[in-house]
Design an enzyme around this catalytic site. Structure first.
Site, PDB file in Angstrom:
ATOM      1  N   PHE A   1       0.820  -1.222   0.000  1.00 49.10           N
ATOM      2  CA  PHE A   1       0.000   0.000   0.000  1.00 49.10           C
ATOM      3  C   PHE A   1       0.846   1.261   0.000  1.00 49.10           C
ATOM      4  O   PHE A   1       0.369   2.334  -0.373  1.00 49.10           O
ATOM      5  CB  PHE A   1      -0.959  -0.008   1.192  1.00 49.10           C
ATOM      6  CG  PHE A   1      -0.400   0.462   2.505  1.00 49.10           C
ATOM      7  CD1 PHE A   1      -0.667   1.741   2.977  1.00 49.10           C
ATOM      8  CD2 PHE A   1       0.380  -0.377   3.287  1.00 49.10           C
ATOM      9  CE1 PHE A   1      -0.164   2.182   4.197  1.00 49.10           C
ATOM     10  CE2 PHE A   1       0.870   0.046   4.503  1.00 49.10           C
ATOM     11  CZ  PHE A   1       0.613   1.329   4.963  1.00 49.10           C
ATOM     12  N   LYS A   2       2.108   1.159   0.386  1.00 49.94           N
ATOM     13  CA  LYS A   2       2.962   2.344   0.410  1.00 49.94           C
ATOM     14  C   LYS A   2       3.138   2.952  -0.985  1.00 49.94           C
ATOM     15  O   LYS A   2       3.429   4.138  -1.119  1.00 49.94           O
ATOM     16  CB  LYS A   2       4.333   2.000   1.008  1.00 49.94           C
ATOM     17  CG  LYS A   2       4.282   1.353   2.401  1.00 49.94           C
ATOM     18  CD  LYS A   2       3.666   2.260   3.431  1.00 49.94           C
ATOM     19  CE  LYS A   2       3.497   1.593   4.781  1.00 49.94           C
ATOM     20  NZ  LYS A   2       4.701   1.423   5.556  1.00 49.94           N
TER      21      LYS A   2
END
Length: 497
Positions: free
Chosen positions: A112-113
């Protein structure tokens, strides 16, 4: 819109300055002086737009010293064609009726980063040209696994930047370590430290706020900035995907305009769930924010008691990105809930640094209780959840998502709350092949190396390992160094030559 600091509200900077500097000089975090509002009509209109258009509109409310052309260029550079494996960028997957998984790992590093760190280099390039022209930006990162690779990939060979990443030597998965240590690019550096993520994060913050170090960099025409979620430029893109998730719930017919949803987030450093709080404050009808922790349940205890206490056993778990006892972004929330009281935030953060704990006021605790619910899940529970969701729904979770699903199921059973729910899914399961394979077929991981486990997980589940992970097989690490936490400053100077 201007930004102030959680520890000195007399500070007033533009969004470009906040993003360029990353952290305020006295150690506080930058926050917008006010939270912009969107109406339900706005949200309904955005539901007809793609992710890029949604991102442009939300970002423009916060980054008011960026031109429309600059925001357009940044957003298209981050989420344009070919960057993400889904054209929706952050798609929803129906787990059961009324429960949607928000898949935030379709980007180049499968975590998700990427949602923020594909955008941050573009934002920082524009911001530094406005606020710090002529300076070379040195990005300093502490990572518990996913941020490091996503930041390295985002900033790889970006002009006028260098990026240095520290990670806990025994605190990331083999795949995460291989992703970082094989990173390509002429401007990147990676070093392990002896210690855990909190040691890395504390060391990075110490270097950031050391005036002598800043002066030494300035002599070379350099300045520090951050790619951790202490940087507002990391946090603001995350707000977008919670607005987008509500839009997608509308489009799927799961809700009608104005209906409330719950949001469940696995979190360690509190940035991902804080972004959901900002979305709620902007006008997204979020009823409850459910904070999911692993065995390092400092946030669960805090949200249930109002006392934050980092003096406790530290566990190395199968969900390593959440192996954190000092949740930096919580400071932003406390600043907002205390009525932007910088004095009380300084007091609480001082107590945390000196004594390892602090207790919030009764009025702040009451607000926390109204906004949040919380729960935790240990490794056994995590693996049991992975096995259950795959058996019952043919959905393969990574270890962090499984923590969130498990905590949500406990919450729903405990409260009877049937509000439609979005669960943030933070990584592709193949980043944690050993734990996931061990969950769906116990005992199968014995005597297998990392990539044999990848193949076995594929054979067992039918899921396909993304090529950017599969292609790491056989790559030789470029960065093999490991330092003591007290030597991090010297490592920075060495890497910068």
């Amino acid at each position: 819109m201007f930004y102030t600091s959680t520890r000195d509200k007399s500070i007033k900077v533009t969004s470009s300055q906040a993003i360029s500097h990353g952290i305020s000089a006295e150690g506080g975090l930058f926050v917008p002086e006010e939270i912009p509002h969107i109406t339900m009509d706005d949200i309904v209109r955005l539901a007809d737009c793609d992710y890029i258009e949604r991102a442009k509109e939300i970002l423009s409310l916060y980054l008011t010293d960026f031109t429309a052309e600059e925001i357009d260029s940044c957003v298209k550079g981050a989420y344009g064609e070919g960057k993400f494996s889904s054209d929706k960028i952050a798609p929803l997957h129906t787990l059961t009726k009324g429960v949607e998984i928000l898949e935030l790992w379709k980007g180049p590093t499968c975590a998700f980063k990427d949602m923020a760190l594909q955008l941050l280099p573009h934002l920082l390039t524009v911001a530094s040209a406005k606020s710090e022209p002529g300076k070379q930006i040195v990005i300093l990162v502490a990572t518990s696994g996913d941020t490091g690779k996503a930041a390295l990939e985002g900033f790889k060979d970006v002009n006028n930047t260098k990026i240095l990443v520290f990670y806990p030597n025994d605190g990331v998965s083999p795949m995460q370590k291989l992703q970082m240590t094989t990173q390509e690019g002429s401007n990147v550096g990676v070093c392990a430290i002896e210690g855990n993520f909190d040691d890395a994060q504390t060391g990075v913050k110490k270097i950031f706020t050391d005036k002598a170090v800043a002066a030494k960099l300035a002599e070379q025409g350099m300045m520090f900035s951050s790619a951790n979620s202490i940087n507002w430029g990391r946090l603001v893109p995350q707000i977008v995907y919670y607005v987008s998730a509500y839009c997608e719930m509308l489009n799927k017919g799961e809700i009608k305009p104005g209906d409330e949803i719950n949001v469940v987030v696995p979190t360690g450093n509190f940035g991902n769930i804080l972004a959901a709080y900002y979305a709620k404050e902007m006008g997204v009808p979020i009823k409850k924010l459910v904070c999911a922790s692993n065995a390092n349940n400092v946030l669960t205890d805090f949200l249930k008691t109002g006392t934050y206490n980092r003096i406790r056993d530290f566990y190395t778990t199968v969900s390593p990105s959440m192996d954190i006892l000092i949740s930096s972004n919580l400071e932003r929330l406390l600043f907002l809930l205390s009525g932007m009281d910088d004095a009380v935030v300084r007091e609480w953060m001082g107590e945390l640094s000196a004594n390892g704990s602090y207790k919030v006021s009764d009025d702040v605790f009451a607000k926390l209780t109204e906004l949040f619910d919380a729960g935790s899940c240990d490794d056994n529970g995590t693996k049991a959840c992975i096995a259950k969701e795959f058996k019952e729904h043919k959905y393969l979770c990574d270890t962090h998502t499984a923590v969130a699903v498990s905590v949500y199921e406990d919450y729903a059973e405990r409260t009877g709350d049937e509000t439609p729910t979005v669960i943030a899914s933070t990584a592709n399961p193949f980043k944690f092949s050993k734990a996931v394979l061990d969950a769906v077929h116990p005992g199968m991981t014995e005597n297998l190396d990392e990539f044999e486990m990848v193949h076995a997980l594929h054979d067992e589940t039918g899921e396909v390992c993304p090529p950017q992970l599969a292609n790491l097989k056989g790559k030789t690490p470029r960065f093999t160094g490991c330092c003591k936490k007290e030597d991090m400053e010297q490592v920075v100077f060495d890497l910068l030559k």
